[in-house]
Design a protein around this motif. Structure first.
Motif, mmCIF file in Angstrom:
data_model
loop_
_atom_site.group_PDB
_atom_site.id
_atom_site.type_symbol
_atom_site.label_atom_id
_atom_site.label_comp_id
_atom_site.label_asym_id
_atom_site.label_seq_id
_atom_site.Cartn_x
_atom_site.Cartn_y
_atom_site.Cartn_z
ATOM 1 N N PHE A 136 -5.065 9.029 9.288
ATOM 2 C CA PHE A 136 -5.371 8.029 8.436
ATOM 3 C C PHE A 136 -4.828 6.767 8.992
ATOM 4 C CE2 PHE A 136 -5.866 10.642 4.325
ATOM 5 C CZ PHE A 136 -6.842 11.050 4.761
ATOM 6 N N ASP A 137 -3.718 6.956 9.677
ATOM 7 C CA ASP A 137 -2.797 5.681 10.225
ATOM 8 C C ASP A 137 -3.692 5.133 11.444
ATOM 9 O OD1 ASP A 137 -0.910 5.841 8.142
ATOM 10 O OD2 ASP A 137 0.294 6.829 9.641
ATOM 11 N N LYS A 179 -4.405 6.846 -0.451
ATOM 12 C CA LYS A 179 -4.669 6.755 0.956
ATOM 13 C C LYS A 179 -5.913 6.876 1.447
ATOM 14 C CE LYS A 179 -1.862 5.844 4.760
ATOM 15 N NZ LYS A 179 -1.061 6.459 5.112
ATOM 16 N N ASN A 219 -1.210 9.845 -4.432
ATOM 17 C CA ASN A 219 -0.824 8.952 -3.136
ATOM 18 C C ASN A 219 -1.735 9.434 -2.140
ATOM 19 O OD1 ASN A 219 1.341 7.857 -4.327
ATOM 20 N ND2 ASN A 219 2.701 9.338 -3.736
ATOM 21 N N TRP A 223 0.800 -1.157 -0.036
ATOM 22 C CA TRP A 223 -0.096 0.223 0.097
ATOM 23 C C TRP A 223 0.823 1.211 -0.016
ATOM 24 C CZ3 TRP A 223 -5.030 -0.431 -1.057
ATOM 25 C CH2 TRP A 223 -5.591 -1.582 -0.689
ATOM 26 N N ASP A 224 2.043 1.341 0.756
ATOM 27 C CA ASP A 224 2.852 2.281 1.046
ATOM 28 C C ASP A 224 3.547 2.814 -0.519
ATOM 29 O OD1 ASP A 224 2.344 2.512 3.502
ATOM 30 O OD2 ASP A 224 3.579 1.061 3.996
ATOM 31 N N PHE A 249 -2.467 12.453 7.771
ATOM 32 C CA PHE A 249 -1.795 11.131 7.715
ATOM 33 C C PHE A 249 -1.746 10.537 9.202
ATOM 34 C CE2 PHE A 249 -1.463 12.034 3.407
ATOM 35 C CZ PHE A 249 -0.831 11.176 2.814
ATOM 36 N N ARG A 301 -8.240 4.274 0.412
ATOM 37 C CA ARG A 301 -7.706 2.955 1.348
ATOM 38 C C ARG A 301 -8.196 2.963 2.637
ATOM 39 N NH1 ARG A 301 -1.750 1.663 3.976
ATOM 40 N NH2 ARG A 301 -2.366 -0.190 5.143
#
Length: 874
Positions: A746-747, A628, A624, A594-595, A743, A631
């Protein structure tokens, strides 16, 4: 008083003796006798003692007016004006050193003028004594008085002279005789002969030497002196001071000529050096043409210098003689031009090309019509190479500039960088008579022709250039433009730019389908094709969950092809689909698929002028970010799919103990609430990105494409479109803090997904173990199979190895652990989200305020910031 008289007498006597002595000591002429010397002294005293006065009234103004009328009557109006000006200056003089009896001076000048006009041929007059020769040669008549007076008589006459001098000659001017036989003319001739004897060099010779000096040639007497950097007359040459001063002034023209000629020679010797160039060569040629006209003038003057200069009293039979004074009149206009040329030479020594033309143009801004005409004529020659470069560039796209003189500089490079880096303005070479805006238009027109020819392989620009030349009233041939025709140049550039730019945009839009490619990038790189993106994420998800170094890019390319065939993307232009590819970014050991997964769109010539590497990097950053976001959305949807069936089947746990049951329901509720909060945030953020950012920016981009007039406008519109997406998507430099916070959120959502998976997998396992425990209890009565059942139940897991009590204990511990983990995730999420929302109002971009409105439209988070509430957010 007597002492002064004796001193005056001694001076007169000394003057007479000097006049009577021979010019050379060893001359054969005999010395005068004492009797002759005494007669000459007596004659001088008689002249100085005369008191003859005219029989007219003393009136200075009337005398001046009479002289002016006399000049006007003789058709000498210019001389009358000159006399009036001189008389005004003469009459205004007063004080020490000035003339008191001005009327007498005017009367003397008038009498001399009238006497010269009434000249008669002189009769031979022979007198005895020392004055005989003087009379014959034109001197003063001898006074036939042979009586010799004693010194006392002479002394008395000297006293009379002093008396008359002290009275200031108030009675009138001195008249020696009526000169009925025109002997004054003879005196003038004798005076001229005396001047010739005193002066070593005649005026004719000096005139010729000055003419030589004005051609840069040393004469016999006038030569160039390096110490003083100029032409000088030797100090050993005996000439009057006034003559020496006039020669120095006239020879300034020779010094200027030497400077201009030296510059021309030096420049032509260096050509074809780069520091000279074609403009410098044209400047030298223009200077040489002016020197040719100067040579013609010198040839005429040299022919006139061959004629003898007449005496003052002679009326010359021909006026084509040349004196120093006449030469100063002839040199007036050439001196002005030569000074200008020398000034231009000094200004342009270190300049070349357009800078030289601009410097010369600045000197043309002059109010004198003669100077303005001269500079305009010079500039037409100087600027002809420059205007030819402009014509060739605007109509043919050719940069004929081997000496780097043009204000447009070509730089070698690749085809994709031809428009942006291939050509640029060289401001140091931009002449002042071409404005910056016109220069930019000239640059863009030539770039458009080269872009069409090199990148687009198109030749339709030639017809557009021909039509532009016709519309502007010029031709495509050489020499159609020149200095002073700036309006015609601007008209040609405008017409050529309008037609060529229109043709270029037609080629970009129709032949190379620029808009279609922009739409393809929006659909695939900006994830605007929903069914394609969803299917792609579903099929590549298992692959991308693996470590990045174990994933094959060929396998991902195959999955991309499957996603295209399984969605509406299959109906797109094959050329567009062929440009879409999988790209694996650089990765480390701990990165997942995914990264590092991304899509790229290949931009080919000429579209790579718009889609440069930096532009595609910006698209990659946006992809990206959007990938993300998708995702995270996909992860939340996956969590929801897992949560819904478990919630429906949760009634099977009603038989559990009350403590475990309440703990399970509490944990499920925490998970559901946290999912709702995260889903609310992700859904509204995605809506903002897809509609408020991408769609609005795309609509504005299409509007600007409709009004674009040239490729620069198109590039600006695309850059503005891309910049708008970057700034509104929190990817700009000013939004880095928000971007990092986002981000982290998101994580954290992905971490929640893993926690939810763990929770529902544990619940599913607990459900399975509970059912297995019930089966084991029913089989306890069968002794035969007891050991076998115990072994099988031990194999099923550790939750029921100790019976129902152990199962309940382990379930309670698991649910407490999951509750604590969910609480930690909830607290961290609440803190990050609160920080993220609190930073939105202070962002400079106005559209980010709409994001805050969508996230907090009920003001829930605003009230929460004002009144902190412990625990999780409800």
């Amino acid at each position: 008083m007597e002492g002064n008289d004796q001193k005056f007498l001694d001076l007169v006597k000394e003057l007479v003796l000097r006049l009577l002595l021979p010019p050379q000591p060893d001359s054969e002429t005999k010395h005068p006798s004492p009797i002759e010397a005494q007669q000459a002294l007596k004659y001088a005293i008689r002249i100085l003692s005369s008191r003859m006065t005219p029989s007219i009234a003393v009136d200075e103004s009337a005398m001046a007016e009479s002289i002016k009328r006399q000049l006007v009557t003789q058709a000498k109006s210019s001389q009358a004006l000159t006399f009036a000006d001189l008389y005004t200056k003469f009459s205004s003089k007063s004080g020490p050193g000035s003339i008191n009896n001005k009327w007498a001076v005017l009367y003397l000048l008038k009498v001399i003028s009238e006497d010269r006009r009434t000249q008669k041929p002189a009769n031979s007059r022979v007198s005895s004594g020392i004055f005989t020769s003087s009379t014959i040669t034109g001197g003063l008549p001898a006074l036939l008085d042979t009586e010799l007076n004693c010194s006392s008589d002479i002394g008395s006459r000297v006293s009379n002279i002093r008396g008359s001098v002290e009275k200031g000659l108030s009675g009138g001017v001195l008249l020696v005789s009526k000169d009925p036989e025109n002997i004054r003319d003879i005196a003038f001739r004798e005076f001229a002969n005396l001047l010739k004897e005193e002066i070593e060099v005649s005026e004719e010779v000096l005139v010729r030497d000055v003419l030589y000096a004005c051609q840069g040639i040393d004469g016999n007497y006038v030569k160039f002196d390096k110490n003083v950097d100029g032409y000088v007359l030797s100090d050993l040459t005996k000439v009057p001071r006034a003559t020496r001063t006039m020669i120095r002034k006239l020879c300034e023209l020779g010094w200027l000529f030497r400077k201009v000629k030296g510059y021309i020679t030096e420049s032509m010797d260096r050509f074809p050096a780069e520091d000279v160039g074609t403009v410098g060569q044209a400047f030298c040629a223009a200077l040489q043409d002016e020197l040719s006209e100067y040579y013609k003038l010198l040839a005429v003057l040299e022919a006139q210098s061959m004629n003898p200069i007449p005496l003052i009293s002679e009326s010359a039979s021909s006026k084509n003689y040349l004196s120093l004074r006449r030469l100063s009149v002839w040199f007036a206009e050439p001196m002005v031009k030569m000074r200008l040329m020398a000034l231009l030479v000094d200004s342009c020594k270190i300049l070349r090309g357009g800078a030289m033309a601009g410097a010369i143009h600045m000197h043309a801004q002059h109010g004198d019509p003669v100077v303005h005409e001269f500079m305009t004529r010079l500039l037409r020659r100087v600027c002809s190479p420059l205007f030819e470069m402009v014509r060739s560039w605007v109509l043919e796209g050719e940069l004929e500039d081997i000496f780097s003189e043009f204000f447009i500089l070509g730089q070698p490079g690749k085809a994709e960088s031809l428009w942006r880096e291939g050509y640029c303005l060289q401001n140091s070479m931009l002449p002042s008579f071409i404005s910056k805006s016109l220069a930019q238009r000239i640059l863009r027109t030539g770039k458009s022709i080269n872009f069409l020819r090199v990148c687009c392989e198109d030749s339709g620009w030639a017809n557009a250039a021909t039509e532009a030349a016709k519309a502007s009233g010029t031709t495509t041939g050489k020499g159609s433009l020149g200095y002073g025709e700036t309006d015609a140049l601007e008209c040609l550039v405008i017409e050529a730019a309008k037609r060529i730019d229109k043709h270029l945009l037609d080629v970009i839009y129709k032949r190379y389908k620029f808009k279609e490619h922009c739409l393809a990038i929006k659909r695939y790189l900006l994830l605007g094709q929903g069914d394609f993106v969803q299917y792609l994420m579903d099929i590549v998800g298992p692959q991308l969950s693996e470590p990045a170094n174990t994933i094959s890019s060929f396998a991902l390319a195959g999955l991309l092809e499957s996603a295209i065939r399984s969605s509406n993307a299959q109906y797109d232009d094959p050329d567009i689909l062929d440009r879409l590819r999988v790209k694996m970014m650089p990765h480390g050991n701990g990165d997942r698929g995914w990264d590092v997964f991304s899509l790229e769109y290949e931009a080919r010539v000429p579209l790579d002028t718009v889609f440069t590497e930096s532009v595609m990097d910006s698209y990659l950053r946006i992809f990206n970010f959007l990938w993300k976001l998708r995702r995270v959305e996909h992860a939340l949807i996956g969590a929801w799919k897992m949560m819904k069936p478990n919630c429906i089947t949760s009634h099977s746990f009603t038989k559990l103990q009350g403590g475990v049951k309440s703990l399970l329901l509490s944990t499920l509720r925490r998970c559901q609430v946290l999912w709702n909060q995260m889903n609310h945030f992700v859904t509204n953020l995605q809506y903002y990105i897809m509609f408020e950012v991408l769609e609005v920016s795309w609509s504005d981009f299409l509007d600007e494409l409709e009004v674009a007039k040239d490729l620069d406008d198109l590039l600006v519109a695309h850059e503005k479109y891309l910049h708008s997406i970057v700034e509104k998507s929190l990817l700009g430099v000013r939004s880095q803090t928000l971007y990092k916070t986002l981000f982290v959120l998101f994580d954290l959502i992905l971490k929640f997904r893993s926690q939810a998976d763990r929770l529902y997998e544990g619940i599913h396992e607990l459900q399975a173990r509970t059912m297995a425990s019930s089966l084991v209890a029913r089989d306890n009565n069968k002794s035969r199979t007891r050991r076998k059942s115990n072994d099988e139940s031990a194999e099923l897991g550790s939750w029921i190895s100790g019976g129902r009590k152990a199962l309940t204990q382990r379930a309670s511990e698991f649910l407490k652990s999951m509750g604590q983990d969910l609480d930690a995730v909830s607290k961290e999420y609440s803190s990050l989200l609160e920080g993220f929302i609190s930073q939105l109002p202070v962002q400079q971009h106005v559209d980010l305020k709409f994001l805050m409105f969508r996230l907090d439209f009920t003001e829930f988070y605003s009230r929460l910031r004002q009144v902190p509430v412990p625990g999780i957010l409800l």
